[in-house]
Write a protein that holds these residues in place. Structure first.
Motif, PDB file in Angstrom:
ATOM      1  N   SER A   1       0.879  -1.139   0.138  1.00  0.00           N
ATOM      2  CA  SER A   1      -0.043  -0.085   0.118  1.00  0.00           C
ATOM      3  C   SER A   1       0.977   1.185   0.257  1.00  0.00           C
ATOM      4  CB  SER A   1      -0.815   0.061   1.190  1.00  0.00           C
ATOM      5  OG  SER A   1      -1.726   0.922   1.335  1.00  0.00           O
ATOM      6  N   LYS A   2       0.434   2.313  -0.804  1.00  0.00           N
ATOM      7  CA  LYS A   2       1.537   3.222  -0.740  1.00  0.00           C
ATOM      8  C   LYS A   2       1.887   4.077   0.341  1.00  0.00           C
ATOM      9  CE  LYS A   2       2.422   7.371  -3.846  1.00  0.00           C
ATOM     10  NZ  LYS A   2       1.977   8.293  -4.710  1.00  0.00           N
ATOM     11  N   ILE A   3       2.927   4.465   0.520  1.00  0.00           N
ATOM     12  CA  ILE A   3       3.396   5.222   1.961  1.00  0.00           C
ATOM     13  C   ILE A   3       3.992   6.336   1.541  1.00  0.00           C
ATOM     14  CG2 ILE A   3       4.683   5.174   3.958  1.00  0.00           C
ATOM     15  CD1 ILE A   3       4.859   1.954   3.519  1.00  0.00           C
ATOM     16  N   ALA A   4       3.428   7.715   2.032  1.00  0.00           N
ATOM     17  CA  ALA A   4       4.101   8.791   1.745  1.00  0.00           C
ATOM     18  C   ALA A   4       3.844   9.946   2.744  1.00  0.00           C
ATOM     19  CB  ALA A   4       3.822   9.252   0.308  1.00  0.00           C
ATOM     20  N   ASN A   5       4.739  10.746   2.929  1.00  0.00           N
ATOM     21  CA  ASN A   5       4.518  11.775   4.148  1.00  0.00           C
ATOM     22  C   ASN A   5       3.414  12.896   3.670  1.00  0.00           C
ATOM     23  OD1 ASN A   5       4.861  12.827   6.339  1.00  0.00           O
ATOM     24  ND2 ASN A   5       6.744  13.773   6.106  1.00  0.00           N
TER      25      ASN A   5
ATOM     26  N   THR B   1      -2.694   9.811   1.082  1.00  0.00           N
ATOM     27  CA  THR B   1      -2.073   8.826   0.166  1.00  0.00           C
ATOM     28  C   THR B   1      -2.598   7.493  -0.223  1.00  0.00           C
ATOM     29  OG1 THR B   1      -0.091   9.383   1.378  1.00  0.00           O
ATOM     30  CG2 THR B   1       0.378   7.793   0.172  1.00  0.00           C
ATOM     31  N   THR B   2      -3.310   7.120   0.878  1.00  0.00           N
ATOM     32  CA  THR B   2      -4.213   5.989   0.462  1.00  0.00           C
ATOM     33  C   THR B   2      -5.593   6.565  -0.007  1.00  0.00           C
ATOM     34  OG1 THR B   2      -3.248   4.742   2.082  1.00  0.00           O
ATOM     35  CG2 THR B   2      -5.309   3.730   1.524  1.00  0.00           C
ATOM     36  N   LYS B   3      -6.057   6.291  -1.176  1.00  0.00           N
ATOM     37  CA  LYS B   3      -7.426   6.581  -1.682  1.00  0.00           C
ATOM     38  C   LYS B   3      -8.365   5.538  -1.736  1.00  0.00           C
ATOM     39  CE  LYS B   3      -5.810  10.771  -3.919  1.00  0.00           C
ATOM     40  NZ  LYS B   3      -4.225  10.628  -3.551  1.00  0.00           N
TER      41      LYS B   3
ATOM     42  N   ALA C   1      -0.715   3.277  19.493  1.00  0.00           N
ATOM     43  CA  ALA C   1       0.102   4.369  19.577  1.00  0.00           C
ATOM     44  C   ALA C   1       1.549   3.963  18.602  1.00  0.00           C
ATOM     45  CB  ALA C   1       0.528   4.362  20.897  1.00  0.00           C
ATOM     46  N   ASN C   2       1.326   4.821  17.548  1.00  0.00           N
ATOM     47  CA  ASN C   2       2.420   4.391  16.600  1.00  0.00           C
ATOM     48  C   ASN C   2       3.455   5.475  16.632  1.00  0.00           C
ATOM     49  OD1 ASN C   2       3.775   3.394  14.212  1.00  0.00           O
ATOM     50  ND2 ASN C   2       2.279   4.590  12.823  1.00  0.00           N
ATOM     51  N   LYS C   3       4.392   5.264  15.878  1.00  0.00           N
ATOM     52  CA  LYS C   3       5.830   6.362  15.798  1.00  0.00           C
ATOM     53  C   LYS C   3       6.393   6.385  17.235  1.00  0.00           C
ATOM     54  CE  LYS C   3       3.689   8.503  11.749  1.00  0.00           C
ATOM     55  NZ  LYS C   3       3.598   9.823  10.986  1.00  0.00           N
TER      56      LYS C   3
ATOM     57  N   ALA D   1       5.691   1.236  13.457  1.00  0.00           N
ATOM     58  CA  ALA D   1       5.489   0.441  12.254  1.00  0.00           C
ATOM     59  C   ALA D   1       6.630   0.728  11.502  1.00  0.00           C
ATOM     60  CB  ALA D   1       4.261   1.165  11.590  1.00  0.00           C
ATOM     61  N   GLN D   2       7.355   1.777  11.460  1.00  0.00           N
ATOM     62  CA  GLN D   2       8.630   2.016  10.486  1.00  0.00           C
ATOM     63  C   GLN D   2       9.734   1.085  11.046  1.00  0.00           C
ATOM     64  OE1 GLN D   2       9.296   5.988   9.096  1.00  0.00           O
ATOM     65  NE2 GLN D   2      11.016   5.838  10.056  1.00  0.00           N
ATOM     66  N   GLU D   3       9.847   0.869  12.551  1.00  0.00           N
ATOM     67  CA  GLU D   3      10.868   0.268  12.923  1.00  0.00           C
ATOM     68  C   GLU D   3      10.640  -1.289  13.316  1.00  0.00           C
ATOM     69  OE1 GLU D   3      13.793   1.640  13.260  1.00  0.00           O
ATOM     70  OE2 GLU D   3      12.857   3.366  12.539  1.00  0.00           O
TER      71      GLU D   3
HETATM   72  N1  LIG Z   1       9.027   7.723  12.446  1.00  0.00           N
HETATM   73  C1  LIG Z   1       8.005   7.234  12.074  1.00  0.00           C
HETATM   74  N2  LIG Z   1       7.732   7.320  11.136  1.00  0.00           N
HETATM   75  C2  LIG Z   1       6.411   6.477  10.493  1.00  0.00           C
HETATM   76  C3  LIG Z   1       6.165   5.318  11.317  1.00  0.00           C
HETATM   77  N3  LIG Z   1       4.991   4.972  10.740  1.00  0.00           N
HETATM   78  C4  LIG Z   1       4.901   5.680   9.485  1.00  0.00           C
HETATM   79  N4  LIG Z   1       5.540   6.642   9.358  1.00  0.00           N
HETATM   80  C5  LIG Z   1       5.842   7.670   8.275  1.00  0.00           C
HETATM   81  O1  LIG Z   1       4.516   8.315   8.419  1.00  0.00           O
HETATM   82  C6  LIG Z   1       4.217   8.791   7.043  1.00  0.00           C
HETATM   83  C7  LIG Z   1       3.040   8.655   6.532  1.00  0.00           C
HETATM   84  O2  LIG Z   1       2.850   6.984   6.751  1.00  0.00           O
HETATM   85  P1  LIG Z   1       1.614   6.501   5.774  1.00  0.00           P
HETATM   86  O3  LIG Z   1       1.933   5.018   6.159  1.00  0.00           O
HETATM   87  O4  LIG Z   1       1.482   6.602   4.412  1.00  0.00           O
HETATM   88  O5  LIG Z   1       0.194   6.869   6.907  1.00  0.00           O
HETATM   89  P2  LIG Z   1      -1.252   6.549   6.471  1.00  0.00           P
HETATM   90  O6  LIG Z   1      -1.644   6.452   7.688  1.00  0.00           O
HETATM   91  O7  LIG Z   1      -1.331   5.506   5.607  1.00  0.00           O
HETATM   92  O8  LIG Z   1      -1.728   7.967   5.520  1.00  0.00           O
HETATM   93  P3  LIG Z   1      -2.824   8.361   4.755  1.00  0.00           P
HETATM   94  O9  LIG Z   1      -2.790   7.264   3.779  1.00  0.00           O
HETATM   95  O10 LIG Z   1      -2.464   9.740   4.093  1.00  0.00           O
HETATM   96  O11 LIG Z   1      -4.142   8.175   5.245  1.00  0.00           O
HETATM   97  C8  LIG Z   1       5.281   8.287   6.040  1.00  0.00           C
HETATM   98  O12 LIG Z   1       6.337   9.151   5.724  1.00  0.00           O
HETATM   99  C9  LIG Z   1       5.886   7.190   6.936  1.00  0.00           C
HETATM  100  O13 LIG Z   1       7.209   6.722   6.665  1.00  0.00           O
HETATM  101  C10 LIG Z   1       6.725   5.104  12.408  1.00  0.00           C
HETATM  102  O14 LIG Z   1       6.519   4.208  13.187  1.00  0.00           O
HETATM  103  N5  LIG Z   1       7.738   5.976  13.039  1.00  0.00           N
END
Ligand SMILES: Nc1nc2c(ncn2[C@@H]2O[C@H](COP(=O)(O)OP(=O)(O)OP(=O)(O)O)[C@@H](O)[C@H]2O)c(=O)[nH]1
Ligand SMILES: [Mg+2]
Length: 326
Positions: free
Chosen positions: A176-180, A184-186, A273-275, A301-303
């Motif tokens: 699924s596309k990830i972006a800041n 991003t997700t439509k 609680a993420n990040k 989620a990232q780590e």
């Molecule tokens: N530092 C950090 N960044 C994270 C983490 N999880 C996601 N991100 C960042 O947060 C940003 C958004 O992540 P997405 O996964 O696209 O977020 P989303 O909730 O799907 O966003 P939408 O699709 O727009 O609703 C990206 O730049 C990711 O790399 C995490 O655990 N830690």
């Protein structure tokens, strides 16, 4: 969406058996007597929704289904046997379409729902009842399209950028596309999460914002989708990226769910609680727990931190949750 299971099949109900034309006569009878029996009716083609069936896979291999023809009538007024029906078992939630007309036949949404899609022919009438036998009718023939929308067990909700897509990519094979940037997700993206010899379907849903229940952002359409899941996993950006306040975020989303429907408001939820790798996250989590209790799963989620515990909790919750809506 990739998770719509479909199949097209041809069905033909059984024709009616022929009515018989025969006459009985013996030595002592002056005129022969008509004694031809009626033909039996053919077999219908019937669909039934069966909760033990999960996919339409069988219909990809076998494409033709035919009800049995009714037996022909015979002398001595014997009626032909009734042809056997064909009973096709499909998963609950299968939608049937008539490919010839393009019309909906039935949405088999509840276990046990049944529908006759092709009506059998009537048996012909024998000459015992009519001077000239009436021919049998033919069973209906149709092309049927089957569609099954797989329903996610778990829906990921939260503000845009909370990390929903990052999470689903980390625990399933789906991309699924990830972006800041927000939204991003439509479209919902469904992935299968496998762990511990079990699996469940998770939906990555577009982010929610204030006013989503009124249609703001990509809201309403996907709140509807969230209603069909068994549980919701609410992802909160605990790092407070972009000056967001996690407490405020959580309250806003909860308010949106409540405003949208009772069903969403009362659905089982896990708060995640993420990040937690970001500098302010620990401080924020402490404040968050004071307000909303301590049953919160902390991850990054990232780590890929804390994901095993999260998946285990989801599996456990799914075991004890009965669907509130399908
Ligand atoms: N530092 C950090 N960044 C994270 C983490 N999880 C996601 N991100 C960042 O947060 C940003 C958004 O992540 P997405 O996964 O696209 O977020 P989303 O909730 O799907 O966003 P939408 O699709 O727009 O609703 C990206 O730049 C990711 O790399 C995490 O655990 N830690
Ligand atoms: Mg996303």
């Amino acid at each position: 969406m990739a998770f719509v299971d479909t199949a097209s099949i041809q069905v033909k109900a059984g024709d009616g058996g022929k009515g018989c034309e025969s006459h009985y006569r013996d030595l002592w009878m002056r005129y022969p007597r008509a004694d031809g029996g009626d033909g039996g009716p053919g077999g219908d083609v019937i669909f039934v929704a069966d909760p033990h069936i999960q996919t339409l896979l069988d219909f990809r291999f076998k494409k033709h289904y035919q009800g049995e023809r009714g037996g022909h009538g015979s002398s001595k007024g014997s009626t032909g046997y009734s042809g056997k029906d064909v009973l096709l078992r499909v998963p609950v939630g299968t939608v049937l379409w008539d490919e010839g007309t393009g019309l909906l036949i039935r949405d088999l949404s509840t276990a046990g729902d049944q529908v006759v899609v092709a009506k059998a022919g009537r048996g012909g009438v024998g000459n015992i009842r009519r001077r000239t036998p009436v021919p049998p009718t033919q069973g209906e023939a149709k092309m049927i399209r089957l569609e099954l929308k797989l329903i996610a067990d778990v829906g990921l909700i939260g503000f845009p950028n909370a990390g929903k897509s990052t999470l689903i990519c980390a625990i399933s094979k789906v991309r699924s596309k990830i972006a800041n940037y927000p939204f991003t997700t439509k479209q919902p993206v469904l992935g299968i999460v496998e762990a511990d010899m079990r699996s469940f379907i998770m939906a990555d849903l577009p982010g929610l914002i204030e006013g989503a229940h009124l249609g703001k952002g990509l809201g309403i359409q996907f709140l509807k989708h969230a209603e069909r899941t068994k549980i919701l996993v609410h992802i909160v950006d605990m790092g407070g990226s972009e000056d967001r306040d996690p407490v405020d975020d959580y309250e806003k989303i909860t308010h949106e769910l409540e405003e949208y429907s009772d069903l969403l408001a009362h659905k089982h939820k896990l708060i995640v609680a993420n990040k937690m790798d970001l500098p302010d996250s620990k401080k924020n989590l402490k404040r968050f727990k004071k307000k909303f209790g301590s049953d919160i799963i902390a991850i990054s989620a990232q780590e890929r931190d804390g994901l095993e515990e999260l998946v285990a909790r989801i599996i456990e919750l799914l075991k004890t949750t009965t669907p509130t809506s399908i």
